[in-house]
Design an enzyme around this catalytic site. Structure first.
Site, PDB file in Angstrom:
ATOM      1  N   ASP A 237       0.805  -1.129  -0.171  1.00 23.61           N
ATOM      2  CA  ASP A 237       0.043   0.123  -0.114  1.00 23.61           C
ATOM      3  C   ASP A 237       0.857   1.307   0.091  1.00 23.61           C
ATOM      4  O   ASP A 237       1.454   1.580   1.059  1.00 23.61           O
ATOM      5  CB  ASP A 237      -1.129  -0.241   1.072  1.00 23.61           C
ATOM      6  CG  ASP A 237      -1.984   1.114   1.136  1.00 23.61           C
ATOM      7  OD1 ASP A 237      -1.970   1.930   0.208  1.00 23.61           O
ATOM      8  OD2 ASP A 237      -3.025   0.936   1.809  1.00 23.61           O
ATOM      9  N   GLU A 239      -0.319   4.289  -0.987  1.00 24.66           N
ATOM     10  CA  GLU A 239      -1.162   5.269  -1.118  1.00 24.66           C
ATOM     11  C   GLU A 239      -1.815   5.538  -2.526  1.00 24.66           C
ATOM     12  O   GLU A 239      -0.935   5.542  -3.532  1.00 24.66           O
ATOM     13  CB  GLU A 239      -0.716   6.577  -0.385  1.00 24.66           C
ATOM     14  CG  GLU A 239      -1.796   7.766  -0.321  1.00 24.66           C
ATOM     15  CD  GLU A 239      -3.007   7.137   0.578  1.00 24.66           C
ATOM     16  OE1 GLU A 239      -3.818   6.384   0.011  1.00 24.66           O
ATOM     17  OE2 GLU A 239      -3.046   7.307   1.778  1.00 24.66           O
ATOM     18  N   ASN A 240      -3.067   5.584  -2.471  1.00 28.59           N
ATOM     19  CA  ASN A 240      -3.908   5.320  -3.790  1.00 28.59           C
ATOM     20  C   ASN A 240      -3.383   4.112  -4.395  1.00 28.59           C
ATOM     21  O   ASN A 240      -3.337   4.547  -5.731  1.00 28.59           O
ATOM     22  CB  ASN A 240      -3.540   6.877  -4.539  1.00 28.59           C
ATOM     23  CG  ASN A 240      -4.228   7.934  -3.696  1.00 28.59           C
ATOM     24  OD1 ASN A 240      -5.389   7.776  -3.065  1.00 28.59           O
ATOM     25  ND2 ASN A 240      -3.431   9.044  -3.372  1.00 28.59           N
ATOM     26  N   GLY A 314      -4.315   4.209   5.216  1.00 26.65           N
ATOM     27  CA  GLY A 314      -3.754   5.403   5.489  1.00 26.65           C
ATOM     28  C   GLY A 314      -4.628   6.605   6.070  1.00 26.65           C
ATOM     29  O   GLY A 314      -4.460   7.261   7.042  1.00 26.65           O
ATOM     30  N   ASP A 315      -5.828   6.289   5.444  1.00 27.05           N
ATOM     31  CA  ASP A 315      -6.829   7.539   5.591  1.00 27.05           C
ATOM     32  C   ASP A 315      -7.901   6.840   6.692  1.00 27.05           C
ATOM     33  O   ASP A 315      -9.026   7.365   6.619  1.00 27.05           O
ATOM     34  CB  ASP A 315      -7.500   8.090   4.430  1.00 27.05           C
ATOM     35  CG  ASP A 315      -8.097   6.917   3.654  1.00 27.05           C
ATOM     36  OD1 ASP A 315      -8.048   5.784   4.309  1.00 27.05           O
ATOM     37  OD2 ASP A 315      -8.535   7.173   2.654  1.00 27.05           O
ATOM     38  N   HIS A 436     -24.509 -16.998  17.287  1.00 32.31           N
ATOM     39  CA  HIS A 436     -25.992 -16.928  16.955  1.00 32.31           C
ATOM     40  C   HIS A 436     -26.392 -15.792  16.190  1.00 32.31           C
ATOM     41  O   HIS A 436     -25.719 -14.623  16.574  1.00 32.31           O
ATOM     42  CB  HIS A 436     -26.978 -17.373  17.860  1.00 32.31           C
ATOM     43  CG  HIS A 436     -26.829 -16.548  19.195  1.00 32.31           C
ATOM     44  ND1 HIS A 436     -27.425 -15.179  19.377  1.00 32.31           N
ATOM     45  CD2 HIS A 436     -26.044 -16.437  20.277  1.00 32.31           C
ATOM     46  CE1 HIS A 436     -27.283 -14.520  20.452  1.00 32.31           C
ATOM     47  NE2 HIS A 436     -26.508 -15.474  21.144  1.00 32.31           N
ATOM     48  N   ASP A 455     -22.391 -13.250  21.090  1.00 35.84           N
ATOM     49  CA  ASP A 455     -23.243 -14.234  20.271  1.00 35.84           C
ATOM     50  C   ASP A 455     -22.343 -15.477  20.024  1.00 35.84           C
ATOM     51  O   ASP A 455     -22.939 -16.388  19.908  1.00 35.84           O
ATOM     52  CB  ASP A 455     -23.725 -13.699  19.144  1.00 35.84           C
ATOM     53  CG  ASP A 455     -24.553 -12.415  19.033  1.00 35.84           C
ATOM     54  OD1 ASP A 455     -24.978 -12.136  20.074  1.00 35.84           O
ATOM     55  OD2 ASP A 455     -24.655 -11.711  17.933  1.00 35.84           O
ATOM     56  N   HIS A 483     -30.717 -28.301  18.720  1.00 37.42           N
ATOM     57  CA  HIS A 483     -31.161 -28.795  17.313  1.00 37.42           C
ATOM     58  C   HIS A 483     -32.586 -28.712  17.228  1.00 37.42           C
ATOM     59  O   HIS A 483     -33.111 -29.241  18.029  1.00 37.42           O
ATOM     60  CB  HIS A 483     -30.544 -30.024  16.792  1.00 37.42           C
ATOM     61  CG  HIS A 483     -30.824 -31.380  17.486  1.00 37.42           C
ATOM     62  ND1 HIS A 483     -31.716 -32.048  17.105  1.00 37.42           N
ATOM     63  CD2 HIS A 483     -30.076 -31.694  18.653  1.00 37.42           C
ATOM     64  CE1 HIS A 483     -31.771 -33.085  18.096  1.00 37.42           C
ATOM     65  NE2 HIS A 483     -30.930 -32.771  19.040  1.00 37.42           N
ATOM     66  N   ASP A 508     -32.850 -32.353  23.139  1.00 37.77           N
ATOM     67  CA  ASP A 508     -32.470 -31.421  21.957  1.00 37.77           C
ATOM     68  C   ASP A 508     -31.343 -30.469  22.499  1.00 37.77           C
ATOM     69  O   ASP A 508     -30.359 -30.117  21.587  1.00 37.77           O
ATOM     70  CB  ASP A 508     -33.450 -30.594  21.272  1.00 37.77           C
ATOM     71  CG  ASP A 508     -34.544 -31.230  20.531  1.00 37.77           C
ATOM     72  OD1 ASP A 508     -34.192 -32.753  20.381  1.00 37.77           O
ATOM     73  OD2 ASP A 508     -35.282 -30.894  19.887  1.00 37.77           O
TER      74      ASP A 508
HETATM   75  O1  AHR Z   1      -3.881   2.852  -1.258  1.00 37.27           O
HETATM   76  C1  AHR Z   1      -4.890   2.462  -0.774  1.00 37.27           C
HETATM   77  C2  AHR Z   1      -5.915   3.257   0.290  1.00 37.27           C
HETATM   78  O2  AHR Z   1      -6.171   4.422  -0.502  1.00 37.27           O
HETATM   79  C3  AHR Z   1      -5.028   3.731   1.487  1.00 37.27           C
HETATM   80  O3  AHR Z   1      -4.873   2.988   2.600  1.00 37.27           O
HETATM   81  C4  AHR Z   1      -5.780   4.884   1.788  1.00 37.27           C
HETATM   82  O4  AHR Z   1      -5.254   5.849   2.432  1.00 37.27           O
HETATM   83  C5  AHR Z   1      -6.505   5.339   0.628  1.00 37.27           C
HETATM   84  O5  AHR Z   1      -8.042   5.106   0.757  1.00 37.27           O
END
Ligand code: AHR
Length: 518
Positions: A237, A239-240, A314-315, A436, A455, A483, A508
């Site tokens: 990752d 970013e973007n 990241g966001d 459940h 649950d 059951h 049961d």
């Molecule tokens: O790069 C993938 C994701 O894109 C990152 O983790 C995030 O910050 C953004 O939404």
């Protein structure tokens, strides 16, 4: 103990057995032994390679041969008290019994994952961010049980909505500085949500643009990239974009990987990065990508900000799920040889899914649950369906198909919401628990919705028919695992639903704890 004192003890211990380079050389030569694994951790190997750890997180074991501090902190539900969980001995394994006794009779969440590197880069509850509000949820402390070298321990189970972060770090790479990282994940616990990450991210919880992250991702999200097969994949990752190779999109060299314990590695330096992975229980690493930075604007040079995230993007995109056992970040770009030695240390550590013993209601035991209602059902066992997540009873004998037997096998776990009660994890679908929903029984990963632990918790009582054991629902104490028409429910003795019928209710709801089929 102060950080300085355990670090100097670590140096003394390493000097006593020779140099770290000698130990690393032994691992590189494939001569690692259990005692070497006990005297040397992954971060000793990174240090010997001149790429020291600047963050080292684990809830299962020490990542330095002489680390003697706390691994993580838990908070219990009953009174909000917190307790640090440490090690059985310096350089060793988590003291899971300390968690069990502190949390007995109630539930616990993991509040802090301590940094063992001495840099103070601890992980705590992630705040809200650009993609989703917060604070994020904290992991249930009982939901990812394992053994390491035979010692019980708990990982960090990230249900959707769970996240950890540190925005004020010390020593983590920024800008285009080189770094490396690895993590051990559960390769069977993932989804396609964004983004189950561990690594370097923005310090303000916002998407600040291409190249502002450098984190490991694990899952089968295909929004930005994918590899061969249907996933899940280890990706970067940045970013973007989740990168499976040089650029966004499909990169055939990134394989689907679903090892129960999975080593994932990522490293980056100016106009250079690499993605590697392997089975955390045996064998070496494969290189999925090694080469130049992506050609899109922003990734060369990188703009790393140096925060650390776990379980989120990241966001603060927090729709992903996964399980984390340990991970580190380094200063400098580790060599392949250093990473190979780290992988040898990881495989020698002895991760296992943590089932021990058979046929009893002790946590860790593998069991099957036999129905007791005569004449219909005395050779029927509680079993999950193969094609959906429903839970049923079905006739099972020694000549039943292996898949049927595996589906009728459960690992007894400490109750997710009350450790004095029990939960049941599927033996053939690790990480999925009996729970459940609308009073019907299902087998699922925790969906993060909030009541899953309740649950999924059942308290054993004397069998309602006088035979065997009954299992009272933790959050509906008048209802028991039952059951009814071959399907499993929680049911009262009389009530609004057809499965609350008083006829055969006692039989049961009474079960025999049997030797496991699988
Ligand atoms: O790069 C993938 C994701 O894109 C990152 O983790 C995030 O910050 C953004 O939404």
């Amino acid at each position: 103990m102060t950080t300085r004192s355990w670090r100097s003890r670590a140096r003394r211990a390493l000097t006593a057995v020779g140099t770290t380079a000698v130990l690393a050389a032994g691992l590189l030569a494939g001569t690692a032994t259990t005692s070497q694994a006990a005297t040397q951790g992954p971060c000793d190997i990174y240090a010997a390679g001149s790429t020291p750890c600047v963050a080292a997180h684990s809830t299962t074991r020490a990542l330095y041969g002489a680390y003697g501090g706390p691994l993580y902190q838990v908070r219990r539900a009953s009174d909000g008290a917190t307790r640090d969980i440490g090690l059985l001995s310096a350089g060793g394994y988590a003291d899971a019994a300390a968690q069990d006794s502190f949390c007995a009779g109630t539930g616990c969440v993991i509040t802090v994952i301590y940094d063992q590197s001495g840099k103070g880069n601890h992980l705590t509850q992630a705040p809200g961010g650009g993609a989703a509000g917060g604070p994020d949820n904290l992991a249930n402390a009982f939901e990812a049980p394992v053994t390491v070298a035979g010692h019980r321990a708990y990982g960090v189970y990230v249900a959707p909505g769970t996240g950890y972060r540190n925005n004020r770090t010390n020593g983590i790479a920024t800008g285009d500085q080189p770094e490396g990282m690895y993590a051990i994940f559960d390769g069977t616990h993932f989804n396609g949500g964004c983004c189950f990450d561990y690594g370097n991210a923005e310090t303000n919880n916002l998407d600040t643009g291409n190249g502002h992250m450098e984190a490991l991702y694990f899952g089968d999200n295909k929004s930005w990239g994918s590899g061969s097969g249907n996933g899940p994949w280890v990706m970067a990752d940045l970013e973007n974009g989740l990168f499976s190779g040089v650029n966004r999109g499909f990169n055939a060299n990134d394989p689907s990987v679903d090892n129960r314990f999975l080593t994932a590695m990522l490293k980056g330096a100016p106009n250079r990065w690499a993605l590697r992975g392997g089975d955390a229980r045996s064998g070496g690493l494969s290189t999925f990508y090694s080469g130049v930075r992506p050609s899109a604007t922003g990734y060369d040079p990188m703009h790393k900000e140096g925060a650390i995230i776990l379980g989120i993007g990241g966001d603060n995109s927090k729709w992903a799920q996964g399980t984390f056992y340990e991970g580190v970040m380094t200063q400098g770009y580790p060599s392949d040889a250093t990473e190979n030695a780290v992988q040898a240390n990881i495989t020698a550590a002895g991760y296992d899914s943590g089932s021990t013993g058979t046929g009893t209601l002790t946590p860790g035991s593998r069991i099957s649950l036999r129905a007791t209602t005569a004449p219909c059902c005395t050779s029927h066992y509680l079993r999950h369906n193969d094609t959906d997540s429903k839970v049923v009873i079905s006739g099972t004998t020694s000549s039943s198909p292996a898949a049927d037997k595996a589906g009728a096998t459960w690992i007894v776990r400490a109750g997710l919401a009350d450790s004095s009660c029990l939960s049941f994890e599927s033996a053939d679908r690790p990480g999925r628990f009996l729970h459940h929903y609308d009073y019907e029984l299902y087998l699922d990963f925790d969906n993060g919705a909030g009541t899953f632990a309740q649950d999924a918790t059942f308290c054993p009582t004397r069998g309602n028919s006088g035979v065997g054991t009954s299992f009272r629902s933790a959050n509906f104490p008048a209802k028991y695992l039952r059951h009814y028409e071959y399907t499993a429910y929680i049911a009262g003795n009389g009530g609004a639903n057809s499965w609350d019928s008083g006829a055969s209710w006692a039989a049961d709801t009474s079960w025999l704890v049997a030797q496991p089929w699988g």
